[in-house]
Design a protein around this motif. Structure first.
Motif, mmCIF file in Angstrom:
data_model
loop_
_atom_site.group_PDB
_atom_site.id
_atom_site.type_symbol
_atom_site.label_atom_id
_atom_site.label_comp_id
_atom_site.label_asym_id
_atom_site.label_seq_id
_atom_site.Cartn_x
_atom_site.Cartn_y
_atom_site.Cartn_z
ATOM 1 N N LEU A 418 -15.616 2.987 4.154
ATOM 2 C CA LEU A 418 -14.771 2.398 3.451
ATOM 3 C C LEU A 418 -13.310 2.548 3.987
ATOM 4 O O LEU A 418 -12.899 3.434 4.395
ATOM 5 C CB LEU A 418 -14.624 2.931 2.119
ATOM 6 N N PRO A 419 -12.810 1.216 4.280
ATOM 7 C CA PRO A 419 -11.239 1.559 4.972
ATOM 8 C C PRO A 419 -10.209 1.870 3.735
ATOM 9 O O PRO A 419 -10.420 1.656 2.447
ATOM 10 C CB PRO A 419 -10.946 -0.096 5.197
ATOM 11 N N VAL A 420 -9.300 2.862 4.082
ATOM 12 C CA VAL A 420 -8.420 3.463 3.252
ATOM 13 C C VAL A 420 -6.958 3.075 3.724
ATOM 14 O O VAL A 420 -6.632 2.926 4.840
ATOM 15 C CB VAL A 420 -8.604 4.785 2.647
ATOM 16 N N THR A 421 -6.079 3.087 2.615
ATOM 17 C CA THR A 421 -4.506 3.161 3.050
ATOM 18 C C THR A 421 -4.110 4.699 2.748
ATOM 19 O O THR A 421 -4.397 5.234 1.767
ATOM 20 C CB THR A 421 -3.646 2.205 2.004
ATOM 21 N N THR A 422 -3.388 5.069 3.866
ATOM 22 C CA THR A 422 -2.924 6.554 3.657
ATOM 23 C C THR A 422 -1.478 6.467 3.155
ATOM 24 O O THR A 422 -0.807 5.671 3.409
ATOM 25 C CB THR A 422 -3.073 7.211 5.158
ATOM 26 N N GLY A 423 -1.251 7.864 2.452
ATOM 27 C CA GLY A 423 0.077 7.884 2.018
ATOM 28 C C GLY A 423 0.447 9.272 2.570
ATOM 29 O O GLY A 423 0.742 9.608 4.011
ATOM 30 N N LEU A 424 0.982 9.946 1.450
ATOM 31 C CA LEU A 424 1.644 11.556 2.126
ATOM 32 C C LEU A 424 0.732 12.322 2.556
ATOM 33 O O LEU A 424 -0.468 12.238 2.206
ATOM 34 C CB LEU A 424 2.256 12.217 0.667
ATOM 35 N N PHE A 425 1.058 12.913 3.884
ATOM 36 C CA PHE A 425 0.058 13.818 4.371
ATOM 37 C C PHE A 425 0.893 15.474 3.906
ATOM 38 O O PHE A 425 1.969 15.429 4.473
ATOM 39 C CB PHE A 425 0.215 13.982 5.843
ATOM 40 N N ALA A 426 0.313 16.291 3.500
ATOM 41 C CA ALA A 426 0.965 17.471 2.933
ATOM 42 C C ALA A 426 -0.429 18.427 2.615
ATOM 43 O O ALA A 426 -1.413 18.016 1.946
ATOM 44 C CB ALA A 426 1.707 17.336 1.577
ATOM 45 N N GLU A 427 -0.085 19.970 2.717
ATOM 46 C CA GLU A 427 -0.976 20.840 2.439
ATOM 47 C C GLU A 427 -2.284 20.641 2.998
ATOM 48 O O GLU A 427 -3.452 21.142 2.631
ATOM 49 C CB GLU A 427 -1.135 21.044 0.972
ATOM 50 N N GLY A 428 -2.681 19.905 4.122
ATOM 51 C CA GLY A 428 -3.861 19.828 4.675
ATOM 52 C C GLY A 428 -4.446 18.757 4.321
ATOM 53 O O GLY A 428 -5.880 18.509 4.715
ATOM 54 N N ARG A 429 -4.107 18.059 3.509
ATOM 55 C CA ARG A 429 -4.724 16.697 2.877
ATOM 56 C C ARG A 429 -3.984 15.715 3.127
ATOM 57 O O ARG A 429 -2.540 15.543 3.454
ATOM 58 C CB ARG A 429 -4.938 17.155 1.390
ATOM 59 N N VAL A 430 -4.533 14.405 2.708
ATOM 60 C CA VAL A 430 -3.829 13.125 2.849
ATOM 61 C C VAL A 430 -4.013 12.181 1.565
ATOM 62 O O VAL A 430 -5.210 12.246 1.015
ATOM 63 C CB VAL A 430 -4.397 12.469 4.161
ATOM 64 N N GLU A 431 -2.936 11.760 1.061
ATOM 65 C CA GLU A 431 -3.107 10.773 0.022
ATOM 66 C C GLU A 431 -3.934 9.524 0.456
ATOM 67 O O GLU A 431 -3.648 8.777 1.616
ATOM 68 C CB GLU A 431 -1.867 10.497 -0.483
ATOM 69 N N ILE A 432 -4.928 8.962 -0.394
ATOM 70 C CA ILE A 432 -5.455 7.743 0.009
ATOM 71 C C ILE A 432 -5.908 6.826 -1.121
ATOM 72 O O ILE A 432 -5.640 7.195 -2.378
ATOM 73 C CB ILE A 432 -7.055 7.975 0.836
ATOM 74 N N SER A 433 -5.868 5.727 -0.888
ATOM 75 C CA SER A 433 -6.153 4.519 -1.586
ATOM 76 C C SER A 433 -6.752 3.498 -1.071
ATOM 77 O O SER A 433 -6.903 3.247 0.062
ATOM 78 C CB SER A 433 -4.980 4.078 -2.278
ATOM 79 N N GLY A 434 -7.508 2.579 -2.036
ATOM 80 C CA GLY A 434 -8.311 1.530 -1.279
ATOM 81 C C GLY A 434 -9.434 1.129 -2.272
ATOM 82 O O GLY A 434 -10.013 1.845 -3.249
ATOM 83 N N GLU A 435 -9.861 -0.109 -2.128
ATOM 84 C CA GLU A 435 -10.992 -0.431 -2.903
ATOM 85 C C GLU A 435 -12.433 0.314 -2.883
ATOM 86 O O GLU A 435 -12.786 0.654 -1.895
ATOM 87 C CB GLU A 435 -11.312 -1.902 -2.408
ATOM 88 N N GLY A 436 -13.021 0.767 -4.132
ATOM 89 C CA GLY A 436 -13.965 1.444 -3.966
ATOM 90 C C GLY A 436 -13.956 3.000 -3.935
ATOM 91 O O GLY A 436 -14.857 3.998 -3.837
ATOM 92 N N VAL A 437 -12.760 3.381 -3.613
ATOM 93 C CA VAL A 437 -12.196 5.052 -3.633
ATOM 94 C C VAL A 437 -12.137 5.549 -4.954
ATOM 95 O O VAL A 437 -11.202 5.117 -5.605
ATOM 96 C CB VAL A 437 -10.963 5.191 -2.845
ATOM 97 N N THR A 438 -12.740 6.421 -5.285
ATOM 98 C CA THR A 438 -12.966 6.932 -6.673
ATOM 99 C C THR A 438 -12.812 8.632 -6.685
ATOM 100 O O THR A 438 -13.190 9.231 -5.569
ATOM 101 C CB THR A 438 -14.205 6.529 -7.574
ATOM 102 N N GLU A 439 -12.165 9.231 -7.704
ATOM 103 C CA GLU A 439 -12.159 10.371 -7.698
ATOM 104 C C GLU A 439 -13.545 11.148 -7.846
ATOM 105 O O GLU A 439 -14.604 10.538 -8.559
ATOM 106 C CB GLU A 439 -11.444 10.840 -9.227
#
Length: 447
Positions: A418-439
């Motif tokens: 799935l393609p994703v849009t990235t946001g903040l990189f912090a604490e070894g993790r990265v914020e992601i969003s996109g169609e089909g991305v779920t918790e």
């Protein structure tokens, strides 16, 4: 029909390591079920954190450009063989060209290099696994991400200031180093006459007497009121009623009852003070303008020196978390910000630092810090916060050969990109969003 490529995770220098070449085609979503799909080379992101400030902006631009390049002109032996016929649902390994791309993104104040490693290769060479699924997984989680910058600090009492004498004479009394002095108490004495502390931000600059007007009069009257003297109105007019209150105050101090507050008889400070050091000794002489002592506030504070590149973090009132020597975390807020320039000396170049005073806020923080004198501490400055966002470990990102990022979502024995849009990189993790991305979704991870 072609089968999905085996996952090549051999590292550089290891047997069977994939030799990187530039990817030839852009990304397309694939379903790893063994059904027909459009051949592609996906790139598993391998992350290496560089030190803050590392990386070359020009190098970043050049590497980012590589990620979007297409074609393999001048490279031989990179053509895929025709896809073998479909024979069963059994997964088949196929030999394919090895793909690599490098993309650099800036995150959390440093350079994060996201490099696609070769995904092709023989199973015998250690380049993939028979099931075709990622070797490790992680979950998409919902959380608050904070981009932190941790700096070294010194626990103490904050910035120091000096008190100078406005009268000439012999010093007949001085306080002890570390002594706390509050409103109405004696700071020191000259010719056996006390110099008294009062609270205020405006320094004394003239005698105060009847018919004098101004904000310094209001400041004096406010202190007289808080010391228990009455009969006057707190305003900017020094009236006869004010004169009577001043005489009562002078009588209590053993001074001549003139009703006039002579210049040098009162020192104004923002609040109670702690004596940091003595500059004049008992029995010595002072002249107007000579420093008598230096002082700090009475509350614990942390002094931090930041590099100029972190000036954006140093905003008055911003919350800071301080970790004390016993690992207790104390709340603080930026109280003062100043620029300190050290001039060049000899072969030492001039340096510029941003000095930040962090006041520890609340009784709990002050109590925790009171156990220590001067001590080294860590100060966490928050550069950015993203509440309630979906995130994955940075290593779960896929850098697509045609540009952009994605994740590999694993469901049972199959996986989907799935393609994703990235946001903040912090604490070894990265914020992601996109169609089909779920918790809670399971995503692929490298070894």
């Amino acid at each position: 029909m072609a089968e999905p490529p085996a996952r090549g995770r051999a590292g550089a220098g290891e047997p069977g390591a994939a030799e990187p070449v530039l990817a030839e085609a852009g990304p397309s979503l694939v379903d790893r079920t063994g059904l027909p799909y459009e051949p592609r080379d996906d790139l598993r992101a391998q992350v290496r954190q560089e030190p803050d400030g590392g990386g070359d902006p020009e190098g970043v631009e050049g590497m980012a450009g590589m990620a979007g390049m297409e074609g393999t002109d001048g490279l031989e032996g990179t053509e895929d063989p025709p896809p073998p016929p479909f024979r069963s649902q059994r997964r088949r390994r196929r030999r394919g060209r090895r793909a690599a791309a490098v993309l650099v993104v800036l995150a959390a104040g440093g350079a994060v290099a996201v490099a696609g490693l070769g995904l092709g290769g023989d199973a015998d060479a250690g380049g993939g696994d028979s099931g075709g699924l990622p070797p490790n997984t992680a979950k998409v989680t919902r959380q608050t991400l904070r981009d932190l910058h941790t700096a070294d600090g010194t626990l103490g009492f904050g910035d120091t200031a000096g008190i100078v004498s406005r009268v000439a004479g012999t010093v007949t009394a001085v306080p002890q180093t570390g002594e706390r002095i509050t409103r109405g108490e004696e700071l020191y004495a000259v010719d056996d006459l006390p110099v008294t502390l009062m609270y205020g931000s405006l320094p004394a600059y003239r005698p105060l007497k009847e018919d004098t007007e101004g904000p310094d009069v209001r400041q004096l009257e406010r202190n007289l009121r808080d010391l228990g003297y009455t009969g006057f109105t707190v305003d900017e007019e020094f009236t006869g009623a004010t004169t009577s209150a001043v005489k009562a105050w002078q009588e209590d101090l053993g001074l001549e009852e003139t009703g006039v507050v002579d210049l040098g008889r009162v020192v104004f400070a923002p609040s109670a003070i702690r004596v940091e050091a003595l500059e004049a000794a008992k029995g010595g002489t002072v002249q107007p303008g000579a420093e008598v002592l230096s002082y700090t506030g009475t509350a614990k504070a942390v002094t931090v020196e930041l590099e100029p590149e972190y000036l954006r973090l140093a905003k008055k009132g911003t919350a800071v978390t301080v970790t004390l020597p016993d690992d207790t975390r104390a709340a603080g807020r930026i109280d003062q910000v100043s620029t300190v320039v050290q001039p060049a000396t000899g072969q030492q170049e001039a340096t510029t630092k941003v000095e930040v005073i962090v006041a520890l806020t609340g009784a709990k923080a002050q109590k925790a810090a009171a156990r220590f004198g001067s001590a080294s501490v860590d100060a966490d400055f928050v550069a950015g916060t993203r509440p309630n966002v979906l995130s994955v470990p940075v290593a779960a990102l896929l850098a697509f050969s045609g540009g952009g990022f994605g994740i590999e979502v694993v469901t049972g024995t199959t996986s989907t990109y799935l393609p994703v849009t990235t946001g903040l990189f912090a604490e070894g993790r990265v914020e992601i969003s996109g169609e089909g991305v779920t918790e809670g979704a399971v995503v692929g991870m490298p070894k």
